[in-house]
Design an enzyme around this catalytic site. Structure first.
Site, mmCIF file in Angstrom:
data_model
loop_
_atom_site.group_PDB
_atom_site.id
_atom_site.type_symbol
_atom_site.label_atom_id
_atom_site.label_comp_id
_atom_site.label_asym_id
_atom_site.label_seq_id
_atom_site.Cartn_x
_atom_site.Cartn_y
_atom_site.Cartn_z
ATOM 1 N N LYS A 91 0.815 -1.216 0.000
ATOM 2 C CA LYS A 91 0.000 0.000 0.000
ATOM 3 C C LYS A 91 0.850 1.268 0.000
ATOM 4 C CE LYS A 91 -3.589 -0.512 -0.347
ATOM 5 N NZ LYS A 91 -4.311 -0.904 -1.606
ATOM 6 N N GLY A 93 2.477 2.169 -2.997
ATOM 7 C CA GLY A 93 2.474 2.627 -4.382
ATOM 8 C C GLY A 93 3.300 1.744 -5.284
ATOM 9 N N THR A 94 3.542 0.495 -4.858
ATOM 10 C CA THR A 94 4.405 -0.402 -5.627
ATOM 11 C C THR A 94 3.790 -0.784 -6.975
ATOM 12 O OG1 THR A 94 3.490 -2.353 -4.494
ATOM 13 C CG2 THR A 94 5.476 -1.360 -3.554
ATOM 14 N N ARG A 95 2.467 -0.986 -7.012
ATOM 15 C CA ARG A 95 1.829 -1.349 -8.281
ATOM 16 C C ARG A 95 1.923 -0.198 -9.273
ATOM 17 N NH1 ARG A 95 1.280 -5.142 -11.554
ATOM 18 N NH2 ARG A 95 0.942 -6.450 -9.712
ATOM 19 N N SER A 180 -4.887 2.792 4.665
ATOM 20 C CA SER A 180 -5.116 2.227 3.336
ATOM 21 C C SER A 180 -5.128 0.704 3.405
ATOM 22 C CB SER A 180 -4.029 2.711 2.377
ATOM 23 O OG SER A 180 -4.203 2.147 1.092
ATOM 24 N N LYS A 297 -7.654 0.470 -6.627
ATOM 25 C CA LYS A 297 -6.753 1.572 -6.303
ATOM 26 C C LYS A 297 -7.556 2.868 -6.213
ATOM 27 C CE LYS A 297 -3.468 -1.425 -6.714
ATOM 28 N NZ LYS A 297 -2.828 -2.004 -5.520
ATOM 29 N N GLY A 298 -7.227 3.676 -5.214
ATOM 30 C CA GLY A 298 -7.916 4.943 -5.050
ATOM 31 C C GLY A 298 -9.213 4.838 -4.272
ATOM 32 N N ARG A 299 -9.345 3.775 -3.446
ATOM 33 C CA ARG A 299 -10.542 3.652 -2.619
ATOM 34 C C ARG A 299 -10.627 4.809 -1.615
ATOM 35 N NH1 ARG A 299 -8.637 -1.811 -1.727
ATOM 36 N NH2 ARG A 299 -9.847 -3.371 -2.853
ATOM 37 N N HIS A 301 -10.776 6.090 1.896
ATOM 38 C CA HIS A 301 -10.310 5.493 3.145
ATOM 39 C C HIS A 301 -11.386 5.526 4.228
ATOM 40 C CE1 HIS A 301 -5.696 6.021 2.315
ATOM 41 N NE2 HIS A 301 -6.303 5.197 1.489
#
EC number: 2.8.2.-
Length: 334
Positions: A91, A93-95, A180, A297-299, A301
């Protein structure tokens, strides 16, 4: 008058002569082909396939294979062990980093997380190599598995494979990262206790449960200490997770420098998606549509009690300061 008698040809001898001729021609053809192949291999290893002394033009579009223009070069690509790893953090930002780096024509990156050094180590390096995408000489092969950073056994195992491997760690504010992480957990198991109750061993005393996974991962200094026992800091590059969102081109530029690559990925490749709240890729080559990361991604919080946030700030402050000193970089988390 003498009569000239011509004996009929022996069919068996004729067949032998014909077979011998075909064999000779085949051997000559193979010898000529090998010479040509050897010459091509030498050219590739010396980087003669474009004017910039690298293999970029030969590898465009190769993802476990080659495109139509490069089909004759498919045999040159091999599955190799990684030269670089994105080792964490979950969580952080690795992807996004992996997807952005895959734009570079000199990077061959595995899309899935193989979890070799933490879960599948017993399968051996042969299995691990078989998971990698094909690559040419000079191409950087990499994969990402965020759990590597926090698994105690992984630094030694990776060092045993390669002492010179380059390691990339994406870090963000450990409180934001924990929220996150929890948001992702409740999307799969909505009946778990609240973030606030899981944060404390005993809420009445205010004692933080540092072993709860979403909080434990954020103890960056503790984890980095294990890696520095095997690798010098010069082989570890830290990506600022917040800046990866606000300035993706700047962060990608520093990663490309760290990997020894030309800065090909620049600000022209990105646009900011206001709905998702993070950068997306403009139209990739061969596509007519922009590319954003998936729906997970970008849920939004989960909302956390401000008093709990303050308690976590106090808890993480000494750990963050120690991490800044060890990494030689102030991330500015308050």
């Amino acid at each position: 008058m003498a009569t000239l008698i011509i004996a009929p040809l022996d069919t068996h001898k004729l067949l032998i002569m014909f077979s011998f001729s075909i064999t000779c021609i085949s051997i000559l053809y193979l010898l000529l082909g090998c010479c040509d192949s050897s010459e091509n291999s030498q050219k590739l290893s010396l980087g003669w396939y474009d004017n910039n002394n690298n293999s970029r033009s030969a590898l465009r579009g190769l993802e476990g294979g080659v495109d139509g223009n490069s089909s004759g070069r498919e045999w040159m690509a091999l599955r190799r062990l990684p030269h670089a790893l994105i080792i964490g953090v979950k969580k952080g930002g690795t992807r996004a980093l992996l997807e952005f780096l895959r734009l570079h024509p000199d990077i061959r990156a595995l899309g899935a997380e193989p979890h070799f050094f933490d879960r599948h180590y017993s399968r051996g390096l042969g299995w691990y190599r078989s998971m990698m995408p094909k690559a040419l000489n000079g191409q950087i092969v990499m994969e990402k598995t965020p759990r590597y950073f926090v698994t105690p056994e992984t630094p030694g195992r990776i060092h045993a494979m390669s002492k010179n491997i380059k390691l990339i760690v994406v870090v963000r504010n450990p409180i934001t990262r924990a929220i996150s992480d929890y948001t992702q957990i409740i999307s799969k198991t909505p009946d778990i206790p609240s973030f606030e109750s899981l944060t404390f061993k005993n809420r009445s005393t205010g004692q933080i449960d540092a072993l709860w996974s979403p909080l434990y991962i954020g103890l960056y200094a503790k984890h980095l200490e294990r890696w520095l026992a095997y690798f010098p800091l010069s082989q570890i590059h830290f990506v600022h997770g917040e800046r990866l969102i606000s300035d993706p081109a700047g962060e990608l530029g520093r990663v490309q420098d760290f990997l020894g690559l030309e800065r090909i990925i620049t600000d022209k490749h990105f646009y900011f998606n206001k709905t998702k709240g993070f950068p997306c890729l403009k139209k990739p080559e061969g596509s007519s549509k922009p590319h954003c990361l998936g729906k997970t991604k970008g849920r939004t919080h989960a909302r956390i009690d401000p008093d709990v946030i303050q308690k976590l700030r106090e808890f993480y402050q000494p750990h963050n300061l120690r991490f800044y000193r060890m990494a030689g970089m102030d991330f500015g988390w308050q």
